[in-house]
Design an enzyme around this catalytic site. Structure first.
Site, mmCIF file in Angstrom:
data_model
loop_
_atom_site.group_PDB
_atom_site.id
_atom_site.type_symbol
_atom_site.label_atom_id
_atom_site.label_comp_id
_atom_site.label_asym_id
_atom_site.label_seq_id
_atom_site.Cartn_x
_atom_site.Cartn_y
_atom_site.Cartn_z
ATOM 1 C CB CYS A 178 8.952 -19.446 -6.019
ATOM 2 S SG CYS A 178 7.487 -18.397 -5.950
ATOM 3 C CG HIS A 228 -1.975 -1.067 1.185
ATOM 4 N ND1 HIS A 228 -1.757 -2.333 1.676
ATOM 5 C CD2 HIS A 228 -3.240 -1.065 0.689
ATOM 6 C CE1 HIS A 228 -2.847 -3.076 1.498
ATOM 7 N NE2 HIS A 228 -3.753 -2.334 0.886
ATOM 8 N NE ARG A 230 5.939 -15.453 -2.538
ATOM 9 C CZ ARG A 230 5.158 -14.423 -2.209
ATOM 10 N NH1 ARG A 230 5.367 -13.720 -1.115
ATOM 11 N NH2 ARG A 230 4.144 -14.091 -2.995
#
Lengths: 572, 572
Positions: free
Chosen positions: B275, B153, B228
């Site tokens: 990943c 954000h 990650r």
């Protein structure tokens, strides 16, 4: 659907017709091939029995080229030189005794064989034989029994090759003795097959059903299940049948059919078996390969019932001590080569012994006794694994530290890089195929179908399957050559709406899929494509070129089918 | 290598610079982006603190477009309409008490939040929030602590969106109270990382090493192993650490770190973790996807030591009775959302309990205590399976009939058809990713490298791996865009000539590959491609378009690298 072999044979016959016609090439329309081939075949029948025709070396040069094409090796082409040398020898040829022939059984002493009263010195040909050293089995004797087993030799160009090596005539008395051997066709007791099957070869019998039959029934009816025999079908008496389990510390366990059925719990699985050569005809279009020219039908899904191999191995004494050294379980069929050696294959021990491996010694297929073509009375069913390991007419099981030494385990059913050809292939460099990769195909519509624009919708069907018990989770279908994709509906049985999943890692059976999509406006031709995804999210490669391999195995690129849209609507 | 997010941010900054320059667009060379971005960033820092700038709605329209681009959903674009409606409201805005704000915690009563003394009615935005209903957690209170956790954000366009919903000012006394809460950055205690890592995001930290590092060592050094994280790195005191094993009939088993190390045998495996988003940047080029813009480095190979999950489950009371109903083993991390709910995932029970599954509760990575970024003191290592299931900072294990209900199991890490977009995606329609498909990549040379013709040979290196313990048996390399292929040399360790194979089905570690081939004469540019084949003979798809999926996962199409050949040899 015409196979590659048929095409080459047709070409061979056509070219021969050109040569035989003294007034020059016939003008032949493509659509008239069949009758022309038939009439040529008649002429060939007579000419191939005409010994002088061969001895005079009449127009043999083009036959060498075709022999090379058919055998798929450059080596055979080289034989031409030797051939010409041989046929220049002077006639008449000497009379030779069988005793003399028998002395020639090695490269050092020379390799002689007899055929219909002729004696042939094939020493120079041995290294060029497409079938390898097997030819040495015939050394010193008659070649006919081998040719009736390996029926691929029943082609005229093979006689051409042989004729070039003639060195004499067998003496009359010895020839008479040869004919006292029963020279029956070992394939003569093969069972009847359903005429709808498309045969890729008759001896051994290999055949597939029309593709639309596959998607019409979740369980493939036995009569339509593809057949892939490697040798003549053995005739087994169920009462005297015995299965031998060897290699375990307690010694050999011998089981009758009755014991197999009563001493061990009966398990039933639904499993798809697929030939490693399924879809070879598509790979063949990318670049020529060697092998049966299968369409998309060398796959089928059946229920199989029998004893678990695991249970039989445990009963035979498999335990932690054996687990220390055992790595493979070998299977031997009762189908035998002329030498007496059996069809054979092996699977890794952990597949064989695992609770979840579900390897069966099956005595039922689709609820009935396994029929002769599929291994009566017992065949191994190794689900998730290439069909070649599901040995039919099972005679022997051997727990071993080694893989099967059979030709089919060591020198066939392996995959190679597209950069490897017959000159560079090293069979030791690749593992024997066991689990197969994810696969799918369109069974309907067929290539070249025409769809009326007035139908508005296109309905397509097919199958999808993956090896190793990996469940197919999705099939994507494209109408525009792969630009856009739709998700097909999957079926896990013939029951409407059945979406049950098998236990994880034990998805042995295929899924059928279907999709109905609006015909794209404007389009005059559609390129349909299907591709499947399994639950390891493996998917199919886009094209055949980059997965091409010398034996034409493992063909699982996207299946592509072109259909035309007919705009005319003038049926009334 | 510049990430997609960086590119978009750079574009955003550049476009803003264009707007801010009253004399029209700046003339900017591509190579000058960095300094321009830096100078724009300074201006943005000040402007984003300028409340009036936002309140007057200055040039907001293009920001909506970029917000949509960044969030990757059409929903956000729709907010523009509401936004304009909101900013037309008259000033000055009323003073509002925290008591009043707190009353607005539902769609029915309205959803209000506070931010830096402003009060915002975000009711209309809730349905458009790219992060879904999580936004409701902030209803009635300050939004700052959420934004410091979900650091995505912290971008100016998010402030732009918020500013449009302003309805008042929080009263001064209530605002003062808010600041008595400690508003620390939950990421402030994250560990230091090696500067060579290329970060795709900082909060949470996700980063990959330069690709050539991967092929330089069979075991990836821990510092260079991709990270990650999904949440801030929790700080765990090893002495008070407890692992809870739940769901079994004997009740909860609680184990200290010491007990885990001493009560159970220590097992060591070498396993590759990858990943699911590895190589997303390539899929992004086919068509934009949502997610971190990984290169080929979101993969690594390490040794892991710890207790076998199987042993711990058996000690906790797993038995045949449990096997009747248990289907999954859920893992919960100690990394938590602001609500207190933990990162979570699950694996199928048969993977967890199988002798051959080799699932570890690892306390060592490459021979040392697992470092903070990789799950200190305990992480699950589920070999052969997508990295997301190898839960770090393991706090709880639950044996269950159900999969983990976590966001990451249910609404992420799933694959879809290329025809599915964010409007049509149905997460229930796809299984959670477990085993990954066959993968390979070129680590050197890099895209755009220049090779001198005088070098005569081209040397390439890379890695290859497949999920489910399937061993990579071959890597094919092409220099001509896939027309012809060479077979690379595979390495199973750093030992020269080591070609040992792991036990069948337990090939958890990658293979490194290398190849040296003559530079093709004539060619000025080469398209290098690698593709791997595993022992189920699965292979990689040719292109990214047909495996494209909305989340940009499972990117395993052929890896393609273009290099130039420099014909000049005038270095002297």
């Amino acid at each position: 659907m015409k196979t590659y072999l048929q095409n080459v044979n047709a070409m061979l016959l056509l070219r021969r017709c050109h040569r035989l016609n003294p007034f020059g090439p016939l003008s032949i329309d493509r659509n008239q091939v069949a009758p022309v081939v038939a009439s040529c075949a008649v002429r060939l029948c007579s000419s191939s029995n005409d010994q002088r025709f061969h001895q005079h070396g009449f127009s043999v040069s083009w036959r060498h080229v075709l022999a090379g094409l058919l055998a798929g090796t450059g080596a055979v082409l080289a034989y031409g030189l030797h051939h010409h040398k041989a046929i220049e020898k002077s006639s008449p040829l000497p009379i030779i005794s069988q005793e003399e022939v028998t002395k020639h059984r090695s490269l050092k002493d020379g390799v002689w064989v007899t055929y219909k009263g002729g004696v042939y010195d094939i020493t120079e040909f041995v290294s060029m034989h497409p079938g390898g050293e097997k030819i040495m089995m015939a050394a010193g004797g008659a070649i006919e029994p081998f040719w009736s087993l390996y029926a691929v030799h029943n082609q005229e160009h093979v006689l051409d090759i042989l004729s070039g090596y003639k060195v004499g005539e067998l003496n009359a008395e010895d020839l008479k003795k040869q004919y006292t051997f029963k020279s029956s066709d070992p394939y003569s007791s093969d069972p009847e097959r359903h005429p709808v099957l498309h045969a890729n070869s008759l001896k051994p019998f290999t055949a597939e059903p029309p593709p639309e039959i596959l998607s019409d029934s979740y369980i493939t009816p036995t009569a339509f299940f593809f057949k892939r025999n490697h040798l003549p079908v053995p005739q087994v008496d169920p009462d005297s049948y015995r299965l031998h389990v060897e290699g375990l510390p307690r010694g050999v366990l011998t089981l009758s059919l009755e014991e197999l059925k009563t001493r061990f719990p009966k398990h039933t699985i639904t499993a798809t078996l697929q030939c490693a050569g399924n879809r070879r005809s598509e790979m063949n279009k990318a670049k020529q390969v060697k092998g049966l020219n299968w369409g998309v039908g060398a796959i089928g899904n059946a229920t199989w019932s029998g004893a678990k191999l695991r249970d039989v191995l445990l009963a035979a004494g498999y335990g932690p001590d054996v687990a220390q050294w055992a790595r493979h379980v070998q299977f031997e069929g009762l189908d035998k080569e002329i030498t007496g050696s059996a069809y054979g294959a092996s699977v890794p021990i952990n597949k064989a012994i695992s609770e979840e491996g579900d390897v069966l010694l099956a005595y039922e297929m689709n609820g009935e006794d396994i029929p002769a073509d599929h291994g009566f009375p017992i065949r191994v069913v190794v689900p998730g694994v290439v069909g070649a390991r599901s040995v039919k007419w099972l005679g022997k099981i051997v727990v071993s530290a080694e893989e099967s030494s059979s030709h089919w385990q060591q020198k066939d059913y392996k995959g190679f890089s597209p950069g490897i050809d017959w000159d560079t292939v090293d069979y030791k460099s690749a593992p024997a195929i066991q689990e197969l990769p994810v696969q799918s195909a369109i069974t309907t519509p067929r290539e070249g179908s025409v769809i009326d624009r007035s139908e508005e919708m296109l309905a397509a069907k097919g199958y999808a399957w993956s090896g190793g018990g990996r469940e197919v989770i999705r099939v994507d279908v494209s109408l525009d050559g792969g630009k856009t994709w739709n998700v097909a509906k999957l079926k896990s049985s013939d029951k409407e709406g059945d979406q049950t999943s098998p236990p994880l890692g034990r998805a042995w059976a295929w899924k059928l899929w279907e999709i109905t999509v609006p015909l794209p406006p404007e389009a005059q031709e559609l390129e349909l494509i299907c591709k499947a995804v399994d639950n390891s999210y493996n998917t199919q490669p886009d094209t055949f070129g980059p997965i091409w391999n010398v034996r034409g195995l493992l063909g699982n690129a996207w299946h592509r089918v072109k259909v035309k849209i007919n705009e005319d609507d003038d049926e009334e």
